[in-house]
Design an enzyme around this catalytic site. Structure first.
Site, PDB file in Angstrom:
ATOM      1  N   ALA A   1      -6.916 -46.501  -2.290  1.00  0.00           N
ATOM      2  CA  ALA A   1      -6.729 -46.247  -3.728  1.00  0.00           C
ATOM      3  C   ALA A   1      -6.997 -44.769  -4.011  1.00  0.00           C
ATOM      4  O   ALA A   1      -7.741 -44.114  -3.276  1.00  0.00           O
ATOM      5  CB  ALA A   1      -7.701 -47.109  -4.523  1.00  0.00           C
TER       6      ALA A   1
ATOM      7  N   GLY B   1      -7.812 -49.524   0.097  1.00  0.00           N
ATOM      8  CA  GLY B   1      -6.605 -50.108  -0.487  1.00  0.00           C
ATOM      9  C   GLY B   1      -5.416 -50.053   0.457  1.00  0.00           C
ATOM     10  O   GLY B   1      -4.505 -50.886   0.375  1.00  0.00           O
TER      11      GLY B   1
ATOM     12  N   GLU C   1      -5.812 -52.997   2.506  1.00  0.00           N
ATOM     13  CA  GLU C   1      -5.568 -54.168   1.646  1.00  0.00           C
ATOM     14  C   GLU C   1      -4.065 -54.383   1.430  1.00  0.00           C
ATOM     15  O   GLU C   1      -3.591 -55.521   1.408  1.00  0.00           O
ATOM     16  CB  GLU C   1      -6.288 -53.985   0.303  1.00  0.00           C
ATOM     17  CG  GLU C   1      -7.801 -54.039   0.466  1.00  0.00           C
ATOM     18  CD  GLU C   1      -8.549 -53.754  -0.829  1.00  0.00           C
ATOM     19  OE1 GLU C   1      -8.423 -52.615  -1.329  1.00  0.00           O
ATOM     20  OE2 GLU C   1      -9.217 -54.661  -1.337  1.00  0.00           O
TER      21      GLU C   1
ATOM     22  N   GLU D   1     -14.865 -48.848   1.327  1.00  0.00           N
ATOM     23  CA  GLU D   1     -15.267 -48.820  -0.088  1.00  0.00           C
ATOM     24  C   GLU D   1     -16.785 -48.856  -0.268  1.00  0.00           C
ATOM     25  O   GLU D   1     -17.330 -48.205  -1.167  1.00  0.00           O
ATOM     26  CB  GLU D   1     -14.646 -50.000  -0.842  1.00  0.00           C
ATOM     27  CG  GLU D   1     -13.150 -49.875  -1.111  1.00  0.00           C
ATOM     28  CD  GLU D   1     -12.285 -50.410   0.023  1.00  0.00           C
ATOM     29  OE1 GLU D   1     -12.790 -50.563   1.153  1.00  0.00           O
ATOM     30  OE2 GLU D   1     -11.095 -50.685  -0.228  1.00  0.00           O
TER      31      GLU D   1
HETATM   32  N1  3HC Z   1      -8.111 -40.750  -3.131  1.00  0.00           N
HETATM   33  C1  3HC Z   1      -7.922 -39.509  -3.622  1.00  0.00           C
HETATM   34  N2  3HC Z   1      -8.063 -38.394  -2.891  1.00  0.00           N
HETATM   35  C2  3HC Z   1      -8.391 -38.545  -1.605  1.00  0.00           C
HETATM   36  C3  3HC Z   1      -8.603 -39.809  -1.027  1.00  0.00           C
HETATM   37  C4  3HC Z   1      -8.436 -40.956  -1.844  1.00  0.00           C
HETATM   38  N3  3HC Z   1      -8.595 -42.195  -1.382  1.00  0.00           N
HETATM   39  N4  3HC Z   1      -8.926 -39.634   0.270  1.00  0.00           N
HETATM   40  C5  3HC Z   1      -8.922 -38.319   0.479  1.00  0.00           C
HETATM   41  N5  3HC Z   1      -8.598 -37.661  -0.640  1.00  0.00           N
HETATM   42  C6  3HC Z   1      -8.443 -36.223  -0.816  1.00  0.00           C
HETATM   43  C7  3HC Z   1      -9.738 -35.470  -0.541  1.00  0.00           C
HETATM   44  O1  3HC Z   1     -10.547 -35.410  -1.695  1.00  0.00           O
HETATM   45  C8  3HC Z   1      -9.214 -34.130  -0.111  1.00  0.00           C
HETATM   46  O2  3HC Z   1      -8.870 -33.428  -1.281  1.00  0.00           O
HETATM   47  P1  3HC Z   1      -9.029 -31.832  -1.350  1.00  0.00           P
HETATM   48  O3  3HC Z   1      -8.153 -31.293  -0.269  1.00  0.00           O
HETATM   49  O4  3HC Z   1      -8.582 -31.500  -2.711  1.00  0.00           O
HETATM   50  O5  3HC Z   1     -10.472 -31.535  -1.095  1.00  0.00           O
HETATM   51  C9  3HC Z   1      -7.920 -34.456   0.622  1.00  0.00           C
HETATM   52  O6  3HC Z   1      -7.553 -35.758   0.179  1.00  0.00           O
HETATM   53  C10 3HC Z   1      -8.057 -34.471   2.130  1.00  0.00           C
HETATM   54  O7  3HC Z   1      -9.157 -35.306   2.442  1.00  0.00           O
HETATM   55  P2  3HC Z   1     -10.095 -34.999   3.693  1.00  0.00           P
HETATM   56  O8  3HC Z   1     -10.481 -33.568   3.681  1.00  0.00           O
HETATM   57  O9  3HC Z   1     -11.157 -36.013   3.695  1.00  0.00           O
HETATM   58  O10 3HC Z   1      -9.060 -35.232   4.888  1.00  0.00           O
HETATM   59  P3  3HC Z   1      -9.347 -35.778   6.338  1.00  0.00           P
HETATM   60  O11 3HC Z   1      -8.057 -35.694   7.041  1.00  0.00           O
HETATM   61  O12 3HC Z   1     -10.545 -35.122   6.931  1.00  0.00           O
HETATM   62  O13 3HC Z   1      -9.751 -37.315   6.163  1.00  0.00           O
HETATM   63  C11 3HC Z   1      -9.539 -39.559   5.294  1.00  0.00           C
HETATM   64  C12 3HC Z   1      -8.809 -38.244   5.699  1.00  0.00           C
HETATM   65  C13 3HC Z   1     -10.170 -40.194   6.528  1.00  0.00           C
HETATM   66  C14 3HC Z   1      -8.518 -40.467   4.697  1.00  0.00           C
HETATM   67  C15 3HC Z   1     -10.678 -39.215   4.307  1.00  0.00           C
HETATM   68  O14 3HC Z   1     -10.151 -38.405   3.283  1.00  0.00           O
HETATM   69  C16 3HC Z   1     -11.306 -40.416   3.672  1.00  0.00           C
HETATM   70  O15 3HC Z   1     -12.182 -41.009   4.261  1.00  0.00           O
HETATM   71  N6  3HC Z   1     -10.861 -40.741   2.463  1.00  0.00           N
HETATM   72  C17 3HC Z   1     -11.453 -41.810   1.671  1.00  0.00           C
HETATM   73  C18 3HC Z   1     -11.100 -43.159   2.218  1.00  0.00           C
HETATM   74  C19 3HC Z   1     -11.661 -44.225   1.305  1.00  0.00           C
HETATM   75  O16 3HC Z   1     -12.831 -44.245   1.009  1.00  0.00           O
HETATM   76  N7  3HC Z   1     -10.779 -45.123   0.899  1.00  0.00           N
HETATM   77  C20 3HC Z   1     -11.155 -46.166  -0.006  1.00  0.00           C
HETATM   78  C21 3HC Z   1     -10.822 -45.743  -1.381  1.00  0.00           C
HETATM   79  S1  3HC Z   1     -11.427 -46.870  -2.563  1.00  0.00           S
HETATM   80  C22 3HC Z   1     -10.280 -48.100  -2.567  1.00  0.00           C
HETATM   81  O17 3HC Z   1      -9.350 -48.097  -1.811  1.00  0.00           O
HETATM   82  C23 3HC Z   1     -10.524 -49.117  -3.625  1.00  0.00           C
HETATM   83  C24 3HC Z   1      -9.680 -50.319  -3.423  1.00  0.00           C
HETATM   84  O18 3HC Z   1     -10.361 -51.262  -2.661  1.00  0.00           O
HETATM   85  C25 3HC Z   1      -9.357 -50.921  -4.745  1.00  0.00           C
END
Ligand code: 3HC
Length: 669
Positions: A60, A99, A102, A122
């Site tokens: 997400a 997500g 998911e 998450e």
């Molecule tokens: N949403 C929005 N922005 C995101 C994002 C996300 N899920 N994941 C990463 N970004 C953004 C970062 O903030 C960063 O932005 P910036 O360049 O402006 O600083 C950019 O994308 C690149 O991110 P990273 O520097 O972290 O890139 P990496 O290549 O090192 O890592 C990744 C990639 C492993 C995907 C890492 O970004 C990560 O762990 N992201 C979060 C994953 C996460 O927690 N997902 C769950 C989200 S909550 C969800 O899905 C709810 C659902 O269940 C309803």
């Protein structure tokens, strides 16, 4: 936002939202339309969904959290994908997280490229998978495995995913799309996860929560995740409603807000202010490390584990052998735990060149000095390095508090000098403080930061001051903790406030672990304070079995009458009558003073931004991430309250204590 490709009777839908294919509102809308259009067309037999770029999807869009939901919601979209009348195949490469996974669970089949990672992180944001993950995963795989994945947030490999039944097949070869299209074409029916019964029971959930209570600690999300999995025993629709309610509850929680702050803070830390984006980084093909002690060995491991050869230099053979053996032992312990293979151990050790000849550092592109904290010694080393290191080599000091500018001045090339402060154990701790000296060149700084990232660290830029960011903030806490002992508190009382707060250790636990004798003048006849007295009596901390606490053979602490005697002696000499010290006073004088110090160093420009301080304290000192770091926490308490607390105890804090200017009106950005 999504692109579609046609391969005869199979439509491929490609998520295209760089950098991580986050499932923001525009992606959700166009994905929904693309699926519905493909379903409606008679010529289409099956659908493949994949991600563009380096991964399937990072989940997400976290930047949308806390804002009004724009339809279609992710859950709604995934339900629609699952309801599709034609087989839908997820083709996962790189990563499918949150997500993203998911969405794949809502698809009827899942393929993964070798090396892909699948996870529901998450919980690390203080949340639960809120788009059906807690309902579909335990239907697809064994309940306990699902609980483990959801409550830990740790991803698994594609190979593990096949083993547990999360993924159908691994796609090999360069043409992933070709393989997925052929797979999709061979399908003759849809297969919905929703139709499967859950593979968990009430008893499983109860046992899981009870047996993991210690691991979960004060975190709210993991147990709530398990409660959401419990709802998978209900019909899917009801389970999804329950999941949504729990998700919203967590989304509003202070813990999740703090954890989301840390997520973005961590990413902001990598951005260096005042540096041109296109600054060219230097090439680092070989690293030199001076000093084969615990720090030098740990630092070397970071590079060796990432395929960068290391030359490690010492002044005597015995210390060199001891250091190299310690590195080998560490690697072998990892191999014994199955974290690396025997051949990986040998590859890493094969890249380590031990030497007593400092001239051997001449071909290193980065040399890190890791000897003990002695300015004269460091200056000598840097002056010598100046004559040995090749032009353009970066000369780094691992000092944890000394003046990097003074060290740099011992060379003819201060632009090449930078601080790289690793935290102990250096091969494990995530934090790296990169200290920018007054003359550190832009490309030196950019290269050190980049190198930090390459070896898996979270690198934060700090300016030069005694203790930089992390240790600087420890100073007032240490000073006030010692004063509090004289006034009537006990080490255990003060430490408990800190561990109850969520820190892994209190100030006296830390001193005993690090060594009470650290920085001691080593003259037992000179006893000016409690620490001198402890040192003079050989109470150097855990390593001598006694420090502020007494330790048993398993290094478990207990209050010490000897320490109490020393405290009482100094108290009497200072003419202090002990008083009852309240927990509130300890909080103000040890935790509020840290917040105040954080603002002071921000005002001096030692930290680039408030959130960098939070990152340093979360990753370097174990500040509970769910409290968001000291500045974020200060904002939660209210800077006006912090200021008022400090003023209330200004007499006790002492005349030297300085409250940051305009602390009460400080605005956290
Ligand atoms: N949403 C929005 N922005 C995101 C994002 C996300 N899920 N994941 C990463 N970004 C953004 C970062 O903030 C960063 O932005 P910036 O360049 O402006 O600083 C950019 O994308 C690149 O991110 P990273 O520097 O972290 O890139 P990496 O290549 O090192 O890592 C990744 C990639 C492993 C995907 C890492 O970004 C990560 O762990 N992201 C979060 C994953 C996460 O927690 N997902 C769950 C989200 S909550 C969800 O899905 C709810 C659902 O269940 C309803």
């Amino acid at each position: 936002m999504v692109k579609t490709n046609e391969y005869g009777d199979v439509v491929e839908i490609v998520l295209s939202n760089p950098p991580v294919n986050a499932l923001g509102s525009a992606v959700r809308k166009s994905l929904l339309e693309a699926v519905e259009q493909a379903e409606a067309r008679q010529a289409v037999k099956a659908i493949v969904i994949r991600g563009n770029g380096k991964l399937f999807s990072g989940g997400a869009d976290i930047t949308e959290f806390g804002k009004p939901l724009v339809d279609p919601g992710l859950s709604e979209l995934i339900n629609r994908v699952e309801a599709c009348q034609k087989p839908v195949v997820a083709l996962i490469h790189g990563m499918a997280l949150g997500g993203g996974l998911e969405l794949a669970l809502g698809c009827h089949y899942r393929l993964a490229a070798a090396g892909a990672k699948l996870g529901l992180p998450e919980v690390k944001l203080g949340l639960l998978p809120g788009a059906g993950g807690t309902q579909r995963l335990p239907r697809l795989i064994h309940g306990e495995t699902a609980l483990g994945m959801i409550t830990s947030g740790n991803p698994i490999s594609a190979e593990q995913a096949v083993e547990i039944g999360l993924v159908d097949e691994i796609v090999t070869g360069p043409d992933h799309t070709g393989a997925a299209v052929a797979f999709a074409r061979s399908l003759d029916r849809v297969r919905r996860t929703a139709d499967l019964p859950t593979r968990t029971t009430e008893a499983d959930i109860d046992i899981f929560i009870a047996s993991n209570a210690r691991t979960f600690g004060q975190l709210e999300a993991p147990a709530t995740c398990a409660e959401a999995v419990r709802a998978s025993m209900l019909p899917l629709e009801q389970g999804l409603t329950e999941e949504r309610e729990l998700f919203i509850q967590l989304m509003k929680s202070d813990q999740s807000k703090a954890l989301r702050h840390i997520f973005f803070a961590e990413r902001a830390a990598g951005k260096i202010k005042g540096l041109p984006e296109d600054v060219k980084k230097r090439t680092i093909a070989r690293v030199g490390v001076i000093g084969a002690g615990t720090m030098g060995g740990g630092i070397s491991m970071n590079f060796l584990s990432n395929g960068i050869p290391v030359t490690i230099a010492e002044t005597n053979q015995e210390a060199l052998d001891r250091g190299v053996n310690a590195v080998r032992k560490n690697y072998e312990a990892s191999a014994a735990k199955g974290r690396m293979s025997e051949s990986q151990v040998e590859t890493a050790m094969g890249m380590l060149t031990p030497t007593l000849d400092f001239d051997a550092l001449g071909d290193c592109d980065l040399v890190i000095e890791a000897v003990y904290e002695d300015m004269d010694l460091k200056k000598q080393i840097f002056a010598r390095l100046d004559t040995i290191a090749k032009p353009g080599a970066i000369l780094a000091t691992n000092t944890s508090l000394l003046d990097v500018d003074e060290i740099a001045a011992a060379t003819s090339r201060p632009g090449d000098v930078v601080g790289m402060h690793f935290f102990s154990p250096a091969n494990i701790m995530k934090l790296l403080e990169v200290v920018r000296g007054a003359k550190t060149a832009d490309d030196t700084l950019a290269t050190a930061m980049d190198m930090g990232r390459k070896i898996g660290k979270i690198a934060v830029v700090a300016g030069v001051c005694y203790g930089f960011i992390g240790n600087r903030i420890l100073l007032p806490r240490r000073e006030q903790s010692l004063k509090l002992l004289l006034e009537g508190a006990t080490p255990a009382q003060i430490d408990k406030i800190h561990t109850d707060f969520g820190l892994p250790m209190g100030p006296f636990h830390i001193t005993d672990l690090a060594g009470v004798d650290l920085g001691w003048h080593r003259d037992p006849s000179r006893v000016d304070n409690i620490v001198d007295a402890l040192c003079a009596e050989g109470r150097w901390g855990q390593k001598t079995g006694a420090g502020f606490y007494d330790y048993d053979e398993k290094r478990r602490p207990s209050p010490s009458s000897a320490t109490q005697g020393i405290i009482e002696k100094f108290r009497a000499e200072a003419g202090i009558t002990p008083r009852e010290i309240s927990d509130e006073e300890i909080v103000v004088r040890t935790l509020y003073t840290m917040v105040n110090e954080a603002i002071l160093i921000l005002q001096k420009g030692i930290a680039q931004r408030a959130s960098d301080i939070d990152v340093v304290w979360v990753y370097g000192y174990g500040w509970p991430s769910w409290r968001g770091g000291p500045v974020y926490w200060g904002d939660q308490v209210g800077f006006a309250n912090i200021d008022a607390g400090l003023r209330k105890y200004s007499r006790e804090l002492g005349p030297e204590f300085k409250i940051a200017e305009n602390l009460a009106s400080y605005e956290f950005k």
